[in-house]
Design a protein around this motif. Structure first.
Motif, PDB file in Angstrom:
ATOM      1  N   ALA A   1     -15.434  23.548  29.736  1.00  9.74           N
ATOM      2  CA  ALA A   1     -15.455  22.608  28.606  1.00  9.74           C
ATOM      3  C   ALA A   1     -14.050  22.393  28.050  1.00  9.74           C
ATOM      4  N   ALA A   2     -13.281  23.467  27.902  1.00 12.77           N
ATOM      5  CA  ALA A   2     -11.926  23.337  27.368  1.00 12.77           C
ATOM      6  C   ALA A   2     -11.022  22.572  28.328  1.00 12.77           C
ATOM      7  N   THR A   3     -11.152  22.851  29.622  1.00 17.82           N
ATOM      8  CA  THR A   3     -10.328  22.169  30.617  1.00 17.82           C
ATOM      9  C   THR A   3     -10.659  20.684  30.660  1.00 17.82           C
ATOM     10  N   GLN A   4     -11.933  20.341  30.664  1.00 21.20           N
ATOM     11  CA  GLN A   4     -12.335  18.932  30.697  1.00 21.20           C
ATOM     12  C   GLN A   4     -11.867  18.187  29.451  1.00 21.20           C
ATOM     13  N   SER A   5     -11.953  18.818  28.294  1.00 18.27           N
ATOM     14  CA  SER A   5     -11.487  18.183  27.065  1.00 18.27           C
ATOM     15  C   SER A   5      -9.989  17.889  27.140  1.00 18.27           C
ATOM     16  N   PHE A   6      -9.229  18.850  27.627  1.00 14.65           N
ATOM     17  CA  PHE A   6      -7.782  18.650  27.795  1.00 14.65           C
ATOM     18  C   PHE A   6      -7.513  17.462  28.703  1.00 14.65           C
ATOM     19  N   LEU A   7      -8.228  17.385  29.814  1.00 16.62           N
ATOM     20  CA  LEU A   7      -8.023  16.304  30.773  1.00 16.62           C
ATOM     21  C   LEU A   7      -8.402  14.951  30.180  1.00 16.62           C
ATOM     22  N   ASN A   8      -9.538  14.894  29.500  1.00 11.46           N
ATOM     23  CA  ASN A   8      -9.986  13.629  28.905  1.00 11.46           C
ATOM     24  C   ASN A   8      -8.984  13.105  27.891  1.00 11.46           C
ATOM     25  N   ARG A   9      -8.351  14.014  27.177  1.00 12.76           N
ATOM     26  CA  ARG A   9      -7.419  13.609  26.123  1.00 12.76           C
ATOM     27  C   ARG A   9      -6.072  13.127  26.664  1.00 12.76           C
ATOM     28  N   LEU A  10      -5.887  13.188  27.974  1.00 11.73           N
ATOM     29  CA  LEU A  10      -4.728  12.538  28.581  1.00 11.73           C
ATOM     30  C   LEU A  10      -4.892  11.024  28.608  1.00 11.73           C
ATOM     31  N   TRP A  11      -6.123  10.551  28.412  1.00 17.68           N
ATOM     32  CA  TRP A  11      -6.444   9.127  28.451  1.00 17.68           C
ATOM     33  C   TRP A  11      -6.296   8.491  27.068  1.00 17.68           C
ATOM     34  N   HIS A  12      -6.112   7.169  27.057  1.00 16.85           N
ATOM     35  CA  HIS A  12      -6.195   6.385  25.828  1.00 16.85           C
ATOM     36  C   HIS A  12      -7.651   5.944  25.689  1.00 16.85           C
ATOM     37  N   PHE A  13      -8.386   6.608  24.818  1.00 10.79           N
ATOM     38  CA  PHE A  13      -9.829   6.370  24.751  1.00 10.79           C
ATOM     39  C   PHE A  13     -10.267   5.698  23.453  1.00 10.79           C
ATOM     40  N   GLN A  14      -9.346   5.475  22.522  1.00  7.13           N
ATOM     41  CA  GLN A  14      -9.700   4.805  21.279  1.00  7.13           C
ATOM     42  C   GLN A  14      -9.771   3.295  21.488  1.00  7.13           C
ATOM     43  N   GLN A  15     -10.661   2.652  20.784  1.00 13.32           N
ATOM     44  CA  GLN A  15     -10.726   1.197  20.762  1.00 13.32           C
ATOM     45  C   GLN A  15     -11.033   0.751  19.345  1.00 13.32           C
ATOM     46  N   ALA A  16     -10.885  -0.516  19.097  1.00 18.20           N
ATOM     47  CA  ALA A  16     -11.167  -1.044  17.765  1.00 18.20           C
ATOM     48  C   ALA A  16     -12.608  -0.756  17.388  1.00 18.20           C
ATOM     49  N   GLY A  17     -12.777  -0.062  16.268  1.00 18.35           N
ATOM     50  CA  GLY A  17     -14.122   0.241  15.793  1.00 18.35           C
ATOM     51  C   GLY A  17     -14.766   1.454  16.419  1.00 18.35           C
ATOM     52  N   GLY A  18     -14.041   2.204  17.233  1.00 11.35           N
ATOM     53  CA  GLY A  18     -14.651   3.389  17.837  1.00 11.35           C
ATOM     54  C   GLY A  18     -13.838   3.898  18.998  1.00 11.35           C
ATOM     55  N   SER A  19     -14.518   4.377  20.039  1.00 17.30           N
ATOM     56  CA  SER A  19     -13.830   4.912  21.204  1.00 17.30           C
ATOM     57  C   SER A  19     -14.663   4.647  22.448  1.00 17.30           C
ATOM     58  N   TRP A  20     -14.001   4.653  23.581  1.00 14.50           N
ATOM     59  CA  TRP A  20     -14.696   4.417  24.842  1.00 14.50           C
ATOM     60  C   TRP A  20     -15.509   5.625  25.271  1.00 14.50           C
TER      61      TRP A  20
ATOM     62  N   SER B   1       3.193  21.887  27.086  1.00 10.65           N
ATOM     63  CA  SER B   1       4.266  21.150  26.412  1.00 10.65           C
ATOM     64  C   SER B   1       4.136  19.645  26.643  1.00 10.65           C
ATOM     65  N   PRO B   2       4.753  18.847  25.755  1.00 10.38           N
ATOM     66  CA  PRO B   2       4.784  17.391  25.985  1.00 10.38           C
ATOM     67  C   PRO B   2       5.406  17.022  27.328  1.00 10.38           C
ATOM     68  N   GLN B   3       6.401  17.798  27.765  1.00 11.54           N
ATOM     69  CA  GLN B   3       7.025  17.517  29.050  1.00 11.54           C
ATOM     70  C   GLN B   3       6.044  17.750  30.196  1.00 11.54           C
ATOM     71  N   GLN B   4       5.253  18.813  30.097  1.00 14.65           N
ATOM     72  CA  GLN B   4       4.245  19.071  31.128  1.00 14.65           C
ATOM     73  C   GLN B   4       3.188  17.967  31.142  1.00 14.65           C
ATOM     74  N   ILE B   5       2.766  17.545  29.960  1.00 16.54           N
ATOM     75  CA  ILE B   5       1.760  16.480  29.882  1.00 16.54           C
ATOM     76  C   ILE B   5       2.304  15.190  30.495  1.00 16.54           C
ATOM     77  N   ALA B   6       3.554  14.871  30.223  1.00 15.31           N
ATOM     78  CA  ALA B   6       4.154  13.663  30.791  1.00 15.31           C
ATOM     79  C   ALA B   6       4.186  13.737  32.314  1.00 15.31           C
ATOM     80  N   GLN B   7       4.480  14.909  32.852  1.00 15.91           N
ATOM     81  CA  GLN B   7       4.530  15.053  34.306  1.00 15.91           C
ATOM     82  C   GLN B   7       3.135  14.962  34.928  1.00 15.91           C
ATOM     83  N   ILE B   8       2.135  15.517  34.249  1.00 11.16           N
ATOM     84  CA  ILE B   8       0.757  15.392  34.740  1.00 11.16           C
ATOM     85  C   ILE B   8       0.360  13.930  34.803  1.00 11.16           C
ATOM     86  N   LYS B   9       0.684  13.175  33.768  1.00 15.08           N
ATOM     87  CA  LYS B   9       0.320  11.759  33.748  1.00 15.08           C
ATOM     88  C   LYS B   9       1.115  10.968  34.788  1.00 15.08           C
ATOM     89  N   ARG B  10       2.338  11.382  35.029  1.00 13.28           N
ATOM     90  CA  ARG B  10       3.144  10.708  36.046  1.00 13.28           C
ATOM     91  C   ARG B  10       2.563  10.913  37.439  1.00 13.28           C
TER      92      ARG B  10
END
Length: 422
Positions: free
Chosen positions: A156-175, A75-84
């Motif tokens: 692979a699924a777990t790592q993808s979930f974790l990576n997507r907690l980050w802000h990885f987009q940048q102008a013209g592409g992604s980090w 849930s969004p609430q769980q994701i917010a707590q993980i990031k906190r």
């Protein structure tokens, strides 16, 4: 962005660099004491909240099930707590029986290749600046159990979930590409029942001196170093894949960008039995960075930081942080444990440990140019059975029987080592 797997030479006069850095930082920040109080207030508030969560739930660590992660039901609430909190436990990333079988397989691999007879002792002094002892680490990288876990769909699924907690987009592409991770081979820990251990003192990895002295790291922490702490976001990936570490002989380093450090349990572990602790506040890195700029620290010192060692966090220099260490909950074999790459962590002491304490270290290291360059070196090490480039070149496994081979890679593994299009 970084285009090659490279390292930096530590300046002979790095102490002079520290003095010059402090002078520049103080001028840039202005009110150091005021900023430090602001950071302390944030940390104290979050640690108090974490202690309440411990009382209420038994642990301040967020927990999710792999089944929910794989089904997209976090849930969004769980994701917010993980990031906190900057950390989480993923329950049953692998089934308990599968993990116990991995542990048996690894023990057989060590026994059939007579590891106990050939082991020469620690190949580095990476943890030498910490107050407690090193954990029971085996410099083994290429067992079939380790590699099967690294290239599995679950990982692979777990790592993808974790990576997507980050802000990885940048102008013209992604980090980075959040959905493809390189294989970053790390070691294993085997701690038998009855062990008495002093644990491992609080620290962070992935850069010590570098966090102050290198321009790329100064960009990562630009909001802190320009007195804009309220705007600082520890989940912003900007510039992180451009950071390198100093090349110091005979030590461990990290030449990849890891969004999360992590390990997978290969045994059940009870609370109070020498478990991992963290300061569950990812913004706490601001405290570590600002502390050496205060007036009570010698001008050429960084609160115990030394070349080629982990970044130590101590009662002497960082009492707020030591007071905030929170244990993971009890875990079962097959659970995976993760913490943000800046999060301060330690291993608690134990007397007469009950049960085994066995883990495989597997991080999340998303594909980017920096990580792809390291992945190519990993492929070469795998082919030879050599120790990976980031670790002491002990090379125990070169002639070992039943070692994982390049031909054993599945599509995830081949993609993770840059052998297939992403």
């Amino acid at each position: 962005m970084t285009t090659s797997f490279s390292s930096l030479t530590l300046p002979d006069d790095y102490k002079k660099n520290i003095v010059e850095m402090k002078r520049a930082m103080r001028a840039q920040i202005g009110d150091i004491a005021g900023l430090f109080r602001q950071v302390c207030d944030k940390i104290e508030t979050e640690i108090a909240a974490a202690r309440e969560e411990e009382k209420r739930n038994g642990s301040a660590w967020p927990e999710i099930s792999y089944a929910d992660l794989a089904a997209g039901k976090v849930s969004p609430q769980q994701i917010a707590q993980i990031k906190r909190r900057g950390c989480l436990v993923v329950r049953q990333t692998f089934s308990r029986e599968s993990a116990l079988e991995m542990d048996r397989s690894m023990l057989n691999y060590l026994d059939e290749n007579h590891f106990d007879e050939v082991y020469r002792g620690p190949g580095d002094n990476f943890f030498g600046s910490l107050e407690a002892s090193r954990p029971e680490i085996y410099p083994i990288y290429w067992s079939k159990a380790q590699m099967s876990a690294r290239q599995s769909e679950q990982m692979a699924a777990t790592q993808s979930f974790l990576n997507r907690l980050w802000h990885f987009q940048q102008a013209g592409g992604s980090w980075f590409n959040p959905d493809v991770n390189i294989i970053y081979p790390d070691r294993i820990r085997r701690r038998p029942p009855g062990t008495t251990s002093k644990g491992l003192g609080a620290h962070t990895d992935s850069g010590a001196l570098e966090r102050w002295l290198l321009p790329a790291y100064q960009k990562v922490f630009r909001k802190i170093f320009t007195n804009r702490f309220a705007e600082y976001d520890p989940w912003d990936a900007a510039y992180r894949p451009e950071v390198n570490e100093y090349d110091v002989a005979n030590t461990t380093k990290c030449s990849a960008f890891r969004t999360f450090q992590g390990w997978t349990a290969l045994s059940d572990m009870l609370s109070g039995q020498g478990l991992l602790h963290v300061v569950p506040v990812p913004e706490a890195m601001a405290y570590v960075l600002l502390r050496p700029l205060l007036d009570d620290v010698p001008e050429d010192e960084l609160c115990g930081v030394a070349p080629g060692r982990v970044l130590p966090v101590s009662e002497k220099w960082h009492p707020h942080l030591i007071a905030g260490l929170c244990s993971i909950p009890a875990v079962q074999a097959g659970d995976s444990v993760w913490w943000h790459c800046d999060v301060i962590h330690s291993v608690a002491p134990v007397e007469n440990q009950q049960g085994w304490g066995n883990v495989m270290y597997i991080p999340a290291a998303p594909m980017c140019e920096k990580n792809l360059a390291y992945a190519h070196s990993v492929r070469n090490a795998l082919e030879k059975g050599a120790s990976p480039a980031d670790f002491p070149q002990e090379d125990y496994e070169q002639a070992w029987a039943n070692r994982f081979q390049l031909s054993d890679l599945n599509i995830n593994g081949r993609r993770a080592l840059g052998m297939e299009e992403n």
